[in-house]
Design a protein around this motif. Structure first.
Motif, short mmCIF file in Angstrom:
data_model
loop_
_atom_site.label_atom_id
_atom_site.label_comp_id
_atom_site.label_asym_id
_atom_site.label_seq_id
_atom_site.Cartn_x
_atom_site.Cartn_y
_atom_site.Cartn_z
N PHE A 220 -1.09 -11.25 -4.39
CA PHE A 220 -1.26 -12.49 -3.77
C PHE A 220 -1.45 -12.87 -2.39
CE2 PHE A 220 0.38 -16.83 -2.80
CZ PHE A 220 -0.21 -17.55 -3.31
N LEU A 221 -0.48 -12.16 -1.63
CA LEU A 221 -0.32 -12.15 -0.22
C LEU A 221 -1.59 -11.55 0.56
CD1 LEU A 221 3.43 -11.45 0.36
CD2 LEU A 221 2.32 -13.62 0.52
N ARG A 222 -2.09 -10.59 -0.19
CA ARG A 222 -3.06 -9.82 0.40
C ARG A 222 -4.50 -10.75 0.23
NH1 ARG A 222 -5.00 -5.85 -3.85
NH2 ARG A 222 -6.07 -7.98 -4.69
N ASP A 223 -4.65 -11.32 -0.93
CA ASP A 223 -5.87 -12.13 -0.91
C ASP A 223 -5.81 -13.32 0.21
OD1 ASP A 223 -6.98 -10.49 -2.74
OD2 ASP A 223 -6.09 -11.63 -4.49
N VAL A 224 -4.63 -13.84 0.07
CA VAL A 224 -4.42 -15.22 0.95
C VAL A 224 -4.79 -14.63 2.50
CG1 VAL A 224 -2.79 -16.91 1.88
CG2 VAL A 224 -2.94 -16.21 -0.71
N ILE A 225 -4.03 -13.52 2.79
CA ILE A 225 -4.19 -13.29 4.19
C ILE A 225 -5.71 -13.14 4.75
CG2 ILE A 225 -3.56 -11.40 6.05
CD1 ILE A 225 -0.92 -11.15 4.57
N PHE A 226 -6.44 -12.22 3.81
CA PHE A 226 -8.11 -12.14 3.92
C PHE A 226 -8.64 -13.27 4.02
CE2 PHE A 226 -6.97 -7.56 3.28
CZ PHE A 226 -8.11 -6.94 4.19
N TYR A 227 -8.16 -14.25 3.20
CA TYR A 227 -8.88 -15.35 2.98
C TYR A 227 -8.92 -16.16 4.21
CZ TYR A 227 -11.43 -19.50 0.91
OH TYR A 227 -12.27 -20.37 0.67
N MET A 228 -7.64 -16.40 4.94
CA MET A 228 -7.25 -17.14 6.00
C MET A 228 -7.93 -16.59 7.23
SD MET A 228 -3.37 -18.34 5.79
CE MET A 228 -2.63 -16.51 5.67
N ALA A 229 -8.29 -15.16 7.15
CA ALA A 229 -8.94 -14.47 8.30
C ALA A 229 -10.41 -14.87 8.39
CB ALA A 229 -8.66 -12.90 8.19
N ALA A 230 -10.84 -14.94 7.01
CA ALA A 230 -12.37 -15.41 6.80
C ALA A 230 -12.39 -16.99 7.26
CB ALA A 230 -12.73 -15.42 5.46
#
Length: 606
Positions: A220-230
Motif C-alpha cells: 500500500f505504501l509503495r503504490d501510494v508513494i509511486f502515485y504521489m511521485a507521478a
C-alpha cells in the motif's frame, strides 16, 4: 496580423473594416494576442457586424479563460450563422475520428431539432463507452493473457504490465488521442486526474464499506508513494506549460522503476515466506485468479465446474460440425441457455451489445490458453486474416493511410484485401477444424493489435464527441474529462473491484485501485506526449484550463496525502467510517471543481 475579406465588398464596408482593423490591432498588440478576421461568403452587413462583435468577445474570453479555442464561441453567434461559423473556423475542424459532430449538430439538424441532436449524441456516447469496455474485457484482455502465457511471465510481471494495460486500455488510448490536439489536452489531464480521484476515493471507499479489512502495509505504501511521485511530476509539467523528450521518457522510466520494485518486493517476500514455512509449504497456498468479469458469464459456475456444466450439453453420439456450422456458431454472441435465465434488463443491454460484438467477432481473433483447442475456429480465424488487416488500414489515423493510392493507381486497402485472401486460403488448406496449428499463438498478437486499433478508434470518437459537448454546453475539456470521461472509463473498474471485495478479497481490490491508475497516469501522459514529440517539435505545449486544473491536482494530491497519513494511523485497517470519509472527500472535490468551472470560485477577481 491581417484583416482579410474573402468576398469583395463595397467601399463603405471596406472603409469601416479598415478603421476597425487599426482600432482592434492596437488593443490586440498591447495584449499580445494574435487574431485573424474573416467574413463568410454571401454575408450581409448585419452578419458582418455580428462576426466582428464575436471576435471582440472572443478576445475577452481568451484573456479571461487562457485558451485560444475559437470554436467555444459558436453558441454566441446567431443560430442561422452557426453552420457557416463551424465550417470556416479552424478550431472547429475535425482532425481525428470519422464523424464530424459539430457539422452534424449545427448543419445537418435544423435549429428546432438541436435538443434532439444532443440527446442522440449522449446516447451514442454511452454506446461508445460500452463498446470500449466490451472490447477491452472480451477481446483485448484475453489476448494479452494468451501473450503472457506464451511468454511464460510470472504473475507479478504480468499483473503490472499486460494486466494493467488490459484494464487501463480505454484510459490510455483516450489520453493518447486527447493529447493529439492542444485544445483537447485538457480532456486527458481531466480524465487522468479525475479517474485517479474517483478510484482512490469512491472505489476505495466502496471497497471499505463492502468489506472492512486490514490492508497490506508495504504494498500500500509503495503504490501510494509511486502515485504521489507521478502526480507531482505531472503538477510540475502543468506549471511549466510544456514537456520535453527527457521529461516524457521520465514517465516511462518511473513506471519501469515501479515494475522493478514490484518484482523485487515479490521475490523478497517469497524468499522470506519459504524460509519461515519450510519446503513442505511450497505450492500449498491457493491464490485466486480473477479475469475480466463479464455479464455474459454465469457466476454460479466457478472455473472448476465449467467443464462439468458444458458436459451436460454434449451430444450422446459423436457429432462433427461442418465448416459452415462452425462459422455460424462462432459469430453468435448469444447463448440461448443463458438467455432464458437472465432478467429483462440484462436482455435489453445484450441486444444493444450484439451489433458491436458481431463486428468484433468478425474482425478480432481471440486465443484462450485455458481451452483444449485454444479457441481455434478454422473458418473464422481464416476470415480474420482478411478482416483484421482491413480494419487496421481503414481505421488507423481515421483511414487516411488505407485510402492512399500506391503510385497514384492502386489503393492500399485493395492490396491489403488481396494479401489477406491469399494468406487465408493457404491457412485454410493446410489446417483442420479439430486441431489448432502450432503457430496459433500468432493470432493472439493479431487480436491484440486489431482490438487495440478498435479501442483507439472508439476513444477518438469519445474525445471528439466530448469536445463537441463542451462546445455546445460551454464546458471546458478539463471538467468533461474529470466527469464524463473519467466516470465512463472507471465505472467498470469500480464494479469489478467491489465484486472482488464481496467475494472476500478486499486486499486484491485495493491493490487494483492503485496499481491501475499508476499505469494510466504514467503511460497515458508518457505515450501521449511521446507520440506528439515524434509528430511535432522537441517540446509539446499544454494549454491549461487555469484554476480548474490546479483544483484537480490539489484534490488528487490531498486524497493521496490523506491516505498516506490516515491509513497508517489506523494500523492499516480500513473500516466503514473511513469509507464514508473517502466518499465525502470526493463529493467535496466535485463540488469545488464544478463551482470553479462556473466561475463561482476564483482568484483575484478573475
Amino acid at each position: 496580423m491581417n484583416c482579410r475579406i474573402l468576398v469583395p465588398a463595397n467601399f463603405v464596408l471596406l472603409l469601416w473594416c479598415s478603421v476597425k482593423y487599426y482600432a482592434v490591432c492596437a488593443s490586440v498588440e498591447s495584449s499580445s494576442v494574435t487574431m485573424t478576421f474573416q467574413t463568410a461568403t454571401s454575408i450581409n452587413d448585419s452578419g458582418f457586424r455580428n462576426g466582428m462583435r464575436f471576435y471582440e468577445a472572443k478576445r475577452l474570453g481568451m484573456l479571461m479563460k487562457g485558451t485560444g479555442d475559437e470554436c467555444h464561441m459558436v453558441m454566441k453567434v446567431s443560430a442561422d450563422q452557426r453552420c457557416s461559423f463551424v465550417q470556416s473556423t479552424p478550431d472547429c475542424a475535425q482532425e481525428d475520428g470519422f464523424i464530424d459532430y459539430l457539422d452534424i449538430a449545427f448543419c445537418f439538424f435544423p435549429s428546432h431539432l438541436f435538443p434532439f441532436a444532443m440527446f442522440l449524441f449522449i446516447v451514442w456516447l454511452l454506446f461508445l463507452f460500452m463498446a470500449l469496455g466490451l472490447t477491452a474485457s472480451k477481446f483485448f484482455c484475453p489476448n494479452l493473457s494468451a501473450i503472457s502465457a506464451t511468454l511464460r511471465l510470472t504473475h507479478n510481471v504480468a499483473g503490472v504490465t499486460f494486466l494493467a494495460l488490459g484494464n487501463g486500455a480505454p484510459d490510455v488510448f483516450s489520453a493518447m488521442v486527447a493529447f493529439s490536439r492542444p485544445h483537447t489536452a485538457g480532456l486527458a489531464i481531466g480524465a487522468l486526474f479525475g479517474a485517479g480521484i474517483f478510484v482512490t476515493t469512491v472505489v476505495a471507499g466502496c471497497v471499505a464499506l463492502v468489506k472492512p479489512f486490514t490492508v497490506a502495509s508495504r504494498p500500500f505504501l509503495r503504490d501510494v508513494i509511486f502515485y504521489m511521485a507521478a502526480v507531482f511530476w505531472t503538477f510540475v509539467i502543468l506549471y511549466k506549460g510544456h514537456i520535453s523528450l527527457a521529461e516524457t521518457l521520465g514517465y516511462i522510466g518511473l513506471y519501469v522503476l515501479y515494475v522493478f520494485t514490484v518484482v523485487i518486493s515479490a521475490y523478497i517476500y517469497s524468499r522470506q515466506k519459504r524460509s519461515l514455512n519450510g519446503p513442505l509449504q511450497n505450492g500449498s497456498v491457493h491464490t485466486p485468479d480473477f479475469q475480466s468479469s463479464s455479464d455474459d458469464e454465469d457466476p454460479r459456475f466457478s472455473s472448476g465446474s465449467i467443464q462439468e456444466y458444458e458436459s451436460e450439453y454434449q451430444p450422446l453420439l459423436p457429432y462433427t460440425e461442418s465448416t459452415a456450422q462452425i462459422l455460424l456458431s462462432s459469430l453468435n454472441p448469444v447463448d440461448s441457455r443463458r438467455w432464458r435465465r437472465k432478467p429483462w434488463y440484462w436482455k435489453a443491454i445484450k441486444v444493444m451489445k450484439v451489433p458491436w460484438e458481431v463486428l468484433l467477432l468478425l474482425t478480432v481473433p481471440v486465443v484462450d490458453p485455458d481451452k483444449e483447442d485454444r479457441n481455434w475456429k478454422r473458418p473464422l480465424n481464416c476470415l480474420h486474416l482478411v478482416t483484421g488487416p482491413l480494419v487496421c488500414v481503414l481505421t488507423f489515423s481515421s483511414g487516411k493511410y488505407g485510402l492512399h493510392y500506391i503510385e497514384g493507381e492502386f489503393p492500399v486497402w485493395a492490396l491489403t484485401l488481396i494479401s489477406g485472401l491469399f494468406l487465408s486460403i493457404i491457412i485454410f488448406c493446410t489446417t483442420t477444424n479439430e486441431q489448432p496449428p502450432r503457430y496459433h499463438f500468432v493470432f493472439s498478437l493479431m487480436g491484440f493489435i486489431v482490438s487495440a486499433i478498435w479501442i483507439s478508434t472508439a476513444a477518438s470518437e469519445v474525445v471528439s464527441l466530448l469536445h463537441t459537448l463542451g462546445v455546445v454546453f460551454s464546458l471546458s475539456n478539463t471538467v468533461l474529462g474529470l466527469t464524463l470521461l473519467a466516470w465512463g472509463n472507471s465505472i467498470g473498474d469500480c464494479f469489478s473491484d467491489i465484486t472482488i471485495a464481496r467475494q472476500g478479497y478486499p486486499r486484491m481490490a485495493i491493490s487494483a485501485c492503485f496499481g491501475g491508475i499508476i499505469f494510466n497516469m504514467l503511460f497515458g501522459v508518457g505515450l501521449g506526449c511521446l507520440v506528439q514529440l515524434f509528430n511535432q517539435h522537441n517540446v509539446v505545449t499544454l494549454e491549461t484550463a487555469g484554476l480548474l486544473e490546479w483544483v484537480l491536482a490539489a484534490g488528487l494530491g490531498l486524497s493521496l496525502v490523506l491516505s498516506f497519513v490516515l491509513v497508517p494511523l489506523q494500523c492499516f485497517h480500513l473500516g466503514r467510517t473511513y469509507g464514508i470519509f473517502l466518499l465525502l472527500i470526493y463529493a467535496i472535490f466535485l463540488l469545488v471543481a464544478l463551482l470553479t468551472e462556473f466561475g463561482m470560485i476564483h482568484i483575484g477577481g478573475v
